[in-house]
Motif scaffolding. Structure first.
Motif, short mmCIF file in Angstrom:
data_model
loop_
_atom_site.label_atom_id
_atom_site.label_comp_id
_atom_site.label_asym_id
_atom_site.label_seq_id
_atom_site.Cartn_x
_atom_site.Cartn_y
_atom_site.Cartn_z
N UNK A 1 0.83 -1.21 0.00
CA UNK A 1 0.00 0.00 0.00
C UNK A 1 0.86 1.25 0.00
N UNK A 2 0.47 2.19 -0.86
CA UNK A 2 1.19 3.46 -0.95
C UNK A 2 0.21 4.59 -1.19
N UNK A 3 0.22 5.58 -0.32
CA UNK A 3 -0.63 6.76 -0.49
C UNK A 3 0.11 7.72 -1.42
N UNK A 4 -0.33 7.81 -2.67
CA UNK A 4 0.40 8.58 -3.66
C UNK A 4 -0.07 10.03 -3.73
N UNK A 5 -1.32 10.30 -3.37
CA UNK A 5 -1.85 11.66 -3.28
C UNK A 5 -2.63 11.78 -1.99
N UNK A 6 -2.36 12.86 -1.24
CA UNK A 6 -2.96 13.02 0.09
C UNK A 6 -3.65 14.37 0.20
N UNK A 7 -4.96 14.38 0.06
CA UNK A 7 -5.79 15.57 0.26
C UNK A 7 -5.24 16.78 -0.51
N UNK A 8 -5.11 16.62 -1.83
CA UNK A 8 -4.60 17.69 -2.70
C UNK A 8 -5.71 18.69 -2.98
N UNK A 9 -5.42 19.95 -2.71
CA UNK A 9 -6.33 21.05 -3.06
C UNK A 9 -5.56 22.04 -3.92
N UNK A 10 -6.07 22.30 -5.11
CA UNK A 10 -5.35 23.16 -6.06
C UNK A 10 -6.36 23.90 -6.93
N UNK A 11 -6.09 25.15 -7.18
CA UNK A 11 -6.97 25.96 -8.03
C UNK A 11 -6.11 26.77 -8.99
N UNK A 12 -6.38 26.65 -10.29
CA UNK A 12 -5.71 27.43 -11.31
C UNK A 12 -6.70 28.38 -11.96
N UNK A 13 -6.34 29.66 -12.00
CA UNK A 13 -7.16 30.64 -12.69
C UNK A 13 -6.80 30.65 -14.18
N UNK A 14 -7.65 31.23 -14.98
CA UNK A 14 -7.38 31.29 -16.42
C UNK A 14 -6.08 32.03 -16.68
N UNK A 15 -5.22 31.44 -17.49
CA UNK A 15 -3.94 32.05 -17.84
C UNK A 15 -2.81 31.71 -16.91
N UNK A 16 -3.08 31.03 -15.81
CA UNK A 16 -2.01 30.60 -14.91
C UNK A 16 -1.09 29.62 -15.64
#
Length: 264
Positions: free
Chosen positions: A18-33
């Protein structure tokens, strides 16, 4: 333009591997970022790209693209919203088809299927105009099979194909890593030009810290499946490799164990 809300993913759950590869990822990209993503091997960078593209589904969380809920959509349906360039120059194109045939497939990606010809005079003129922007002479080689192109030429074509239909998101997954320094610099410059000219919202994974510093308006560092650093604006412009390494050690209490990230 892109929202990731509480994304978590575990491989081989409830087993000894068992491997936790992503842990509670929060991400927001605005237009043009234009966001560059840096991290050592196993940090979760490519897994994150696969969750966004639909190649993998998260155990928990939501993916939204341009306010559309796409968490359950398969990869082929998300392709109308996403353009992607892979690390391997052999991926993303069909080597046995010609340049114009590959472009015709990319051009039709977001359109309804029909029995019309994929390549006609009008489209050929469009393809030539698009290829001219690469300054590689490919507009004069429309009938050449893509398998005969160099790695750099093929990545340039892949980049053009990925942006051909004006996607909402462009994903670049270490797309210069397999190229020699000269061709990598060519593709890096083409990337900068394409993203700036189209104001395309872009997420680029790289092992090369200097490349991550040179490109984009925002930088994210990942480690062990988490986003541990998110820097943008004037703060990013003032960053150096030494400062990035210091921040990693400050946050994690240990040195970054990846010469590849430092040296590119």
């Amino acid at each position: 333009m892109l929202e990731l809300n509480h994304i978590s993913l575990t491989f081989n759950e409830d087993t000894s591997d068992e491997k936790k590869v992503l842990k509670d990822i929060n991400l927001r990209l605005e237009k043009g970022d234009f966001v560059t993503v840096i991290g050592s091997n196993g940090a979760g960078k490519s897994t994150l790209m696969n969750v966004i593209s639909g190649a993998l589904y998260p155990d928990l969380g939501q993916v939204k693209i341009n306010h559309k809920q796409v968490t359950g959509l398969p990869e082929y349906k998300r392709s109308q919203y996403i353009g992607r360039v892979f690390q391997d120059p052999m991926a993303g194109t069909s080597p046995t088809m010609t340049i114009e045939e590959n472009l015709a497939i990319a051009y039709s990606r977001a359109k309804k299927r029909s029995l019309k010809l994929g390549v006609n005079k009008k489209r050929r003129e469009l393809f030539e105009q698009a290829l001219e922007t690469l300054n590689l002479g490919l507009e004069k080689r429309l009938n050449v099979k893509v398998g005969l192109l160099s790695g750099g030429e093929r990545q340039a074509l892949s980049l053009l194909m990925a942006t051909f239909t004006d996607p909402d998101i462009l994903l670049l997954d270490e797309h210069t890593a397999a190229l020699d320094p000269a061709r990598a610099e060519l593709i890096t410059q083409l990337t900068r030009d394409v993203v700036q000219s189209t104001d395309l919202t872009t997420l680029m994974v790289t092992h090369n810290m200097q490349q991550a510093l040179d490109l984009g308006n925002r930088l994210i560092m990942m480690d062990k499946g988490q986003i541990i650093l998110d820097i943008s604006g004037t703060e990013k412009k003032a960053l150096t490799i030494d400062k990035l390494l210091y921040e990693f050690q400050r946050i994690r209490g240990e040195k970054l164990d990846s010469d590849r990230a430092v040296l590119g």
